[in-house]
Design a protein around this motif. Structure first.
Motif, PDB file in Angstrom:
ATOM      1  N   SER A  84      93.696  30.983  29.479  1.00 43.53           N
ATOM      2  CA  SER A  84      95.142  30.925  29.286  1.00 43.53           C
ATOM      3  C   SER A  84      95.504  30.746  27.814  1.00 43.53           C
ATOM      4  N   MET A  85      94.530  30.397  27.000  1.00 41.77           N
ATOM      5  CA  MET A  85      94.720  30.245  25.561  1.00 41.77           C
ATOM      6  C   MET A  85      94.225  31.509  24.862  1.00 41.77           C
ATOM      7  N   ARG A  86      94.860  31.859  23.776  1.00 40.09           N
ATOM      8  CA  ARG A  86      94.457  33.024  23.019  1.00 40.09           C
ATOM      9  C   ARG A  86      93.121  32.762  22.328  1.00 40.09           C
ATOM     10  N   PRO A  87      92.389  33.807  21.967  1.00 39.29           N
ATOM     11  CA  PRO A  87      91.136  33.604  21.222  1.00 39.29           C
ATOM     12  C   PRO A  87      91.400  32.942  19.876  1.00 39.29           C
ATOM     13  N   GLY A  88      90.541  31.985  19.517  1.00 37.02           N
ATOM     14  CA  GLY A  88      90.699  31.287  18.238  1.00 37.02           C
ATOM     15  C   GLY A  88      91.953  30.456  18.169  1.00 37.02           C
ATOM     16  N   PHE A  89      92.290  29.816  19.269  1.00 34.93           N
ATOM     17  CA  PHE A  89      93.519  29.020  19.295  1.00 34.93           C
ATOM     18  C   PHE A  89      93.442  27.895  18.270  1.00 34.93           C
ATOM     19  N   GLY A  90      94.537  27.731  17.538  1.00 34.14           N
ATOM     20  CA  GLY A  90      94.580  26.726  16.491  1.00 34.14           C
ATOM     21  C   GLY A  90      94.155  27.252  15.143  1.00 34.14           C
ATOM     22  N   GLY A  91      93.564  28.429  15.094  1.00 36.08           N
ATOM     23  CA  GLY A  91      93.129  29.026  13.854  1.00 36.08           C
ATOM     24  C   GLY A  91      94.099  30.098  13.373  1.00 36.08           C
ATOM     25  N   PRO A  92      93.608  31.006  12.558  1.00 35.03           N
ATOM     26  CA  PRO A  92      94.480  32.089  12.082  1.00 35.03           C
ATOM     27  C   PRO A  92      94.884  33.028  13.218  1.00 35.03           C
ATOM     28  N   ALA A  93      95.877  33.848  12.930  1.00 34.99           N
ATOM     29  CA  ALA A  93      96.382  34.784  13.943  1.00 34.99           C
ATOM     30  C   ALA A  93      95.302  35.786  14.319  1.00 34.99           C
ATOM     31  N   ILE A  94      95.217  36.082  15.598  1.00 31.52           N
ATOM     32  CA  ILE A  94      94.236  37.055  16.071  1.00 31.52           C
ATOM     33  C   ILE A  94      94.772  38.469  15.833  1.00 31.52           C
ATOM     34  N   ASP A 127      87.209  38.849  21.324  1.00 30.62           N
ATOM     35  CA  ASP A 127      87.216  37.548  21.983  1.00 30.62           C
ATOM     36  C   ASP A 127      85.765  37.135  22.172  1.00 30.62           C
ATOM     37  N   GLU A 128      85.318  36.229  21.334  1.00 29.24           N
ATOM     38  CA  GLU A 128      83.915  35.802  21.379  1.00 29.24           C
ATOM     39  C   GLU A 128      83.566  35.098  22.684  1.00 29.24           C
ATOM     40  N   ARG A 129      84.532  34.657  23.399  1.00 23.07           N
ATOM     41  CA  ARG A 129      84.251  34.018  24.683  1.00 23.07           C
ATOM     42  C   ARG A 129      83.711  35.009  25.706  1.00 23.07           C
ATOM     43  N   LEU A 130      83.953  36.312  25.470  1.00 21.19           N
ATOM     44  CA  LEU A 130      83.486  37.342  26.394  1.00 21.19           C
ATOM     45  C   LEU A 130      82.175  37.982  25.942  1.00 21.19           C
ATOM     46  N   ARG A 145      90.991  44.522  38.110  1.00 23.91           N
ATOM     47  CA  ARG A 145      90.810  43.239  38.787  1.00 23.91           C
ATOM     48  C   ARG A 145      90.350  42.144  37.849  1.00 23.91           C
ATOM     49  N   LEU A 146      89.609  42.498  36.808  1.00 19.16           N
ATOM     50  CA  LEU A 146      89.133  41.484  35.865  1.00 19.16           C
ATOM     51  C   LEU A 146      90.205  41.108  34.851  1.00 19.16           C
ATOM     52  N   VAL A 147      91.197  41.968  34.675  1.00 23.17           N
ATOM     53  CA  VAL A 147      92.222  41.700  33.667  1.00 23.17           C
ATOM     54  C   VAL A 147      92.983  40.421  33.988  1.00 23.17           C
ATOM     55  N   LYS A 148      93.162  40.131  35.261  1.00 24.31           N
ATOM     56  CA  LYS A 148      93.917  38.943  35.647  1.00 24.31           C
ATOM     57  C   LYS A 148      93.166  37.645  35.367  1.00 24.31           C
ATOM     58  N   LYS A 149      91.889  37.734  35.035  1.00 18.17           N
ATOM     59  CA  LYS A 149      91.085  36.521  34.844  1.00 18.17           C
ATOM     60  C   LYS A 149      90.818  36.202  33.382  1.00 18.17           C
ATOM     61  N   ILE A 150      91.182  37.098  32.465  1.00 18.18           N
ATOM     62  CA  ILE A 150      90.927  36.863  31.051  1.00 18.18           C
ATOM     63  C   ILE A 150      92.240  36.955  30.282  1.00 18.18           C
ATOM     64  N   TRP A 151      92.157  36.653  28.989  1.00 19.01           N
ATOM     65  CA  TRP A 151      93.336  36.739  28.121  1.00 19.01           C
ATOM     66  C   TRP A 151      93.502  38.177  27.640  1.00 19.01           C
ATOM     67  N   ALA A 217     105.372  36.533  23.622  1.00 18.46           N
ATOM     68  CA  ALA A 217     105.236  35.089  23.434  1.00 18.46           C
ATOM     69  C   ALA A 217     104.690  34.702  22.064  1.00 18.46           C
ATOM     70  N   TYR A 218     103.835  35.521  21.485  1.00 22.05           N
ATOM     71  CA  TYR A 218     103.102  35.119  20.280  1.00 22.05           C
ATOM     72  C   TYR A 218     103.807  35.633  19.025  1.00 22.05           C
ATOM     73  N   THR A 219     104.148  34.722  18.136  1.00 22.37           N
ATOM     74  CA  THR A 219     104.753  35.094  16.859  1.00 22.37           C
ATOM     75  C   THR A 219     103.673  35.614  15.915  1.00 22.37           C
ATOM     76  N   GLU A 220     104.088  35.955  14.700  1.00 23.32           N
ATOM     77  CA  GLU A 220     103.134  36.476  13.731  1.00 23.32           C
ATOM     78  C   GLU A 220     102.113  35.421  13.306  1.00 23.32           C
ATOM     79  N   ASP A 221     102.365  34.145  13.560  1.00 27.71           N
ATOM     80  CA  ASP A 221     101.392  33.094  13.247  1.00 27.71           C
ATOM     81  C   ASP A 221     100.252  33.057  14.251  1.00 27.71           C
ATOM     82  N   ASP A 222     100.460  33.610  15.439  1.00 21.98           N
ATOM     83  CA  ASP A 222      99.420  33.600  16.468  1.00 21.98           C
ATOM     84  C   ASP A 222      98.820  34.965  16.736  1.00 21.98           C
ATOM     85  N   LEU A 223      99.594  36.020  16.549  1.00 21.92           N
ATOM     86  CA  LEU A 223      99.113  37.353  16.877  1.00 21.92           C
ATOM     87  C   LEU A 223      99.611  38.334  15.819  1.00 21.92           C
TER      88      LEU A 223
END
Length: 474
Positions: A84-94, A127-130, A145-151, A217-223
């Motif tokens: 539910s969180m974007r990749p690299g949350f808290g860091g620079p914009a993805i 997304d390094e988590r994948l 079907r997998l799209v609903k389970k990842i960001w 939802a994501y401004t230029e600071d996040d995406l």
């Protein structure tokens, strides 16, 4: 039944009663093992019978899709992360790259001021988590079907009225994951979006429309949204064509959009320029209107006394022009400014209406002329205006004298007794009638001159108007 079979059935019945999601994989494996044991036991007993051989075809092969080691969710470690969180949350914009392939431009509506487009929208991010281990560096491809389970990026179309993802025969969604975590997310979308059109030069106009893509939802600071390959990120099908428009250009731009409540967002633009085909409107609007104006000029060559011929001709052309104007405006939005086609149609309508007024003037002057002629014809001859001769004295010795050309009475001996100007009533009447006839002839020539001059002025003025009109708007 052997003891192993009874034990197997009892164990299986107990396992099937379990409904927890954590024991499903273990249940499947245990069923497979028990079935294998039963098969081997039955095969050993059957092999002990004389003349009976166990067929290996009846032996159940294991289903490797039930192995937890090959499940994509576990391979991508989906349960180990919060997607539910974007990749690299808290860091620079993805950074999220986008490219688009336009499949078709379905329709352009002038009444609703919108367009409908079908396109392939592709997103690229990492997304390094994948990420997953791979010996051959081969990517994995999944369906929706997998799209609903990842960001995934939350893209939407700005100023869109309707949009949907195609779902025949399944959802037209594709997800491809590289071993290093790079993701390609593609979907096939049809969107109807608003297009602000300017009809001041319609139908000789050129329209520019834009399809705008933005994160919700994501401004230029996040995406950070950008075109992956610049202008090359937009591909179009060469077979795209429209019945009323010529597609002149497709290009991309990137801007920032500001919302007072939420902040700044990256926005991608798909711009395309459309030029309207004029040939359809030449056949349906301009050519009929020109013919109606030319048809109204025919009345200038019809005799002014032929009222049943000239009046219906003028009324028919006026009504036809009204029908053409109504038909054009019915297929257009109710804008508050004048369009180019309105100028042409209304000027043509004025020319047709003036031809009707021209005959009204000619008919009125002709009626007045005939009325005056009738009054003069019915008026009796009168010598009231003749000059009265002077009284003269005539003696008894007066003989019939001669009247010379000047109207002087001469006595027989040639002495001039008196002079008197005599104007005969018949001569006066003839002279007056001659002068009246000359004046009526001149009036008759004037009424004919109105039609004669109209034959030149009306076509010349209309040709001049067409030259000015097409030089400005073409």
């Amino acid at each position: 039944m052997p003891v192993e079979g009874i034990a197997t059935l009892s164990v299986v019945s107990k396992i099937k009663g379990a409904r927890s999601s954590q024991d499903i994989v273990f249940q499947d494996q245990l069923e497979f093992c028990l079935d294998t044991i039963c098969s081997s036991s039955a095969g050993s007993q059957e092999s002990k019978k004389p003349g009976v051989r166990f067929s290996p075809i009846l032996k159940r092969s294991p289903d490797i899709t039930k192995s937890p080691l090959t499940k994509s969710e576990q391979l991508l470690r989906i349960d180990d992360h919060d997607f539910s969180m974007r990749p690299g949350f808290g860091g620079p914009a993805i950074p999220v790259g986008v490219d688009v392939q336009v499949e078709s431009l379905d329709s352009i509506s002038e009444v609703d001021m919108d367009f409908t487009m079908t396109l392939y929208l592709r997103h690229y991010w990492k997304d390094e988590r994948l990420s997953f281990p791979s010996t051959n560096n081969q990517s994995m491809t999944f369906d929706g079907r997998l799209v609903k389970k990842i960001w995934v990026p939350d893209m939407f179309f700005v100023h869109s009225k309707r949009s949907f993802i195609h779902d025949t025969t399944t959802d037209n969604v594709m997800l491809r994951v590289q071993p290093d975590g790079k993701v390609l997310y593609s979907l096939r979308v049809t969107v109807t979006a608003m297009c602000n059109m300017d009809f001041s030069r319609f139908p000789l106009d050129t329209q520019t429309c834009s399809l705008e893509i933005e994160s919700y939802a994501y401004t230029e600071d996040d995406l950070m949204l950008y075109w992956k390959n610049g202008n090359d990120s937009l591909k179009t099908d060469e077979r795209i064509s429209l019945s009323q428009f010529l597609i002149q250009e497709f290009h991309t731009t990137t801007k920032l959009a500001f919302y007072s409540s939420t902040g700044w967002y990256n926005r991608l633009y798909i711009n395309f320029t459309l030029r309207r085909h004029i040939f359809f409107f030449l056949l349906q609007t301009y050519f009929p209107a020109t013919l109606m104006v030319m048809l109204s000029w025919v009345s200038f060559w019809i005799d002014r006394r032929a009222v049943p011929a000239r009046v219906p001709l003028g009324i028919t052309t006026v009504l036809t022009m009204s029908t053409i104007i109504t038909g054009v405006n019915a297929s257009m939005p109710r804008v508050s400014y004048i369009k180019a086609v309105d100028i042409y149609l209304w000027v043509s309508f004025v020319f047709v209406f003036l031809s009707v007024l021209e005959y009204a003037a000619v008919n009125y002057l002709t009626t007045v002329q005939e009325r005056k002629e009738r009054k003069l014809r019915d008026k009796p001859a009168c010598a009231c205006s003749l000059p009265q001769p002077r009284p003269m004295m005539v003696d008894g010795s007066y003989n019939d004298g001669d009247v010379n050309e000047l109207g002087h009475f001469m006595s027989e001996d040639g002495d001039k007794q008196d002079r008197m100007m005599v104007q005969l009533a018949l001569g006066s009447e003839r002279g007056s009638a001659r002068r009246k006839n000359q004046r009526y002839v001149s009036m008759r020539i004037d009424t004919h001159a109105i039609d004669k001059y109209s034959r030149i002025i009306f076509p010349g003025a209309y040709i001049l108007f067409n030259l000015i009109y097409w030089s400005i708007f073409s």
